[in-house]
Each structure stands twice: as C-alpha cells, then as structure tokens.
Design a protein around this motif. Structure first.
Motif, PDB file in Angstrom:
ATOM      1  N   GLY A  38      -2.409   7.579  -1.515  1.00  0.00           N
ATOM      2  CA  GLY A  38      -2.447   7.515  -0.064  1.00  0.00           C
ATOM      3  C   GLY A  38      -3.706   8.180   0.445  1.00  0.00           C
TER       4      GLY A  38
ATOM      5  N   THR B 250      -1.963   4.622  -7.526  1.00  0.00           N
ATOM      6  CA  THR B 250      -2.461   4.253  -6.207  1.00  0.00           C
ATOM      7  C   THR B 250      -2.227   5.439  -5.281  1.00  0.00           C
ATOM      8  OG1 THR B 250      -1.912   1.925  -6.576  1.00  0.00           O
ATOM      9  CG2 THR B 250      -2.296   2.617  -4.303  1.00  0.00           C
TER      10      THR B 250
ATOM     11  N   ASP C 105       0.845  -1.192   0.000  1.00  0.00           N
ATOM     12  CA  ASP C 105       0.000   0.000   0.000  1.00  0.00           C
ATOM     13  C   ASP C 105       0.880   1.240   0.000  1.00  0.00           C
ATOM     14  OD1 ASP C 105      -3.174   0.553   1.757  1.00  0.00           O
ATOM     15  OD2 ASP C 105      -2.252   1.602   0.063  1.00  0.00           O
ATOM     16  N   ILE C 106       0.256   2.397   0.092  1.00  0.00           N
ATOM     17  CA  ILE C 106       0.948   3.666   0.170  1.00  0.00           C
ATOM     18  C   ILE C 106       0.444   4.410   1.404  1.00  0.00           C
ATOM     19  CG2 ILE C 106      -0.679   4.658  -1.491  1.00  0.00           C
ATOM     20  CD1 ILE C 106       1.694   6.437  -2.442  1.00  0.00           C
TER      21      ILE C 106
END
Lengths: 113, 113
Positions: free
Chosen positions: A105, A103, A3-4
C-alpha cells in the motif's frame, strides 16, 4: 483495479489516543503484512497473517495489535498512542505463489504529538 | 534464517548514465526468490524485477537488469540510461521456502541532471 489501500495517508494525533490504521486489498490474497519503516527507511515486520482468524507477531516487537476477520481487511490498532509510535506504517499482501513477491500500500505516516 | 545486506546506503549517478546497486544475501534454502523493490519519495513501493534462484539467466526488465551470482550469493541491480524518475530508495529482498520476505537496509539513489 485490484490493489491494496491504506487509510489515512497521514495522521497527526495526540498522546494517549486510540488509533486504527486501515488496510484493505481487493486481490483476494490470503497473506497480509504490516511493516514499520524507521527514519533510516529500514523495514521491520511487526505483524502478519496467513488467513482469516490467523495473526502472528513479526520480528520487531510492537505495542500494536491486528485483526483479520475478513480476507480483504487487516487493520492495525494502537490502544494508546505515544510519540515513540511516530513512524511510517506499510501494509502489504501476497499470493501463495512466491514468484509475485509482495504488493504494498501507499503507507500511513503517523505522527504522535 | 535469511539475511540480506545492502552495503551502499546512498548512490548517485548522472542522468543517462548506468549505475549498479549491490546486494548480498544468505539463505539455507535451495529454492528461493530474489527481488528488487523501488520506493519513490512519499509513494508506493513497487516491484522492479525478480529472479528465481533456479534460473541461471539474469532477469531483465527494460532498463533494469540483474547480475545474479548464485555461488557468491550476490544479486546486484543495474539501471541503464538513468532517468530522473529512477530516484528512489531501492530495497533488495529474498524469500526462501515457506519463509517471509526479508529486506535489505535499502540504498538511496539520487539522479543528477
């Protein structure tokens, strides 16, 4: 889970303070981006990086600076915060393959008082 | 240069009904990708659906589908059986060649119970 991550999620800080907004991703993406989102929610690209030691300014002029000394880390720094810097800042990353888009955050909502 | 235009700043729909969000784009690239992103209030922006320009078939992801009209440079998003969780800002985006993702201005979607 890949993920970020952005920290902090919310930040209220006084004028003149130096701040760093953190952004890290665990997906091994080479490309990373910083967007400033105005109150009307429009997104403005302020910085991007296509790899380690590579950074470029985006379409919107910004007094912030960025660095990319590790693939996974792309921090944004404001040397002297001003009320005009109050905004939402979004970090994103992408693979070389455009099919997967970006993607994002969760963002940092910065308020300078 | 690429441009993306969303002409509907706000839309609303009754729960369980169908709504269509409009998007037009302009690009000189022959190879490009189109995306719809969803940004729920105070939450992470996520990819809803993508369309590869060379594919004539419209993309579908569960209740979300697109109407891709390449000649007209139009890329609308249809949400069927609208749910309360669909309430969000929706951004149309385009990416061509080696260029960065370009976003539209966003459409705020409200779902009325």
């Amino acid at each position: 889970e890949a993920d970020i991550y952005q920290t902090p999620r919310y930040l209220v800080i006084g004028t003149g303070k130096k701040i760093t907004l953190e952004c890290s991703q665990t997906m091994g993406h080479d490309k990373m981006y910083w967007y400033q989102q105005d109150p009307g929610m429009e997104l403005h690209l302020i910085h991007y990086s296509y790899g380690v030691n590579s950074t470029e300014k985006g379409d919107l002029s910004s007094e912030s600076t960025v660095s990319r000394i590790r693939t996974e880390h792309f921090p944004l720094t404001l040397e002297s915060a001003r009320p005009s810097h109050t905004s939402q800042y979004l970090c994103a990353s992408s693979r070389a393959d455009r099919l997967y888009g970006y993607t994002f955050g969760s963002g940092t909502r910065l308020t300078v008082v | 240069a690429q441009t993306v235009t969303q002409s509907q700043p706000e839309m609303s729909v009754q729960e369980a009904e169908t709504v269509t969000l409009s998007c037009t784009y302009d690009t000189s690239e022959s190879d490009y990708y189109l995306f719809w992103y969803k940004q729920p209030p105070s939450r992470q922006m996520i990819l809803v659906i993508r369309q590869e320009a060379y594919k004539q078939q419209n993309a579908t992801e569960n209740r979300f589908s697109v109407n891709f009209q390449k000649a007209a440079k139009s890329f609308s998003l249809k949400i069927s059986d609208s749910q309360l969780g669909d309430a969000a800002m929706y951004f149309c985006a385009a990416q061509g060649g080696a260029q960065k993702l370009v976003f539209g201005q966003g459409t705020r979607l409200t779902i009325n119970p």
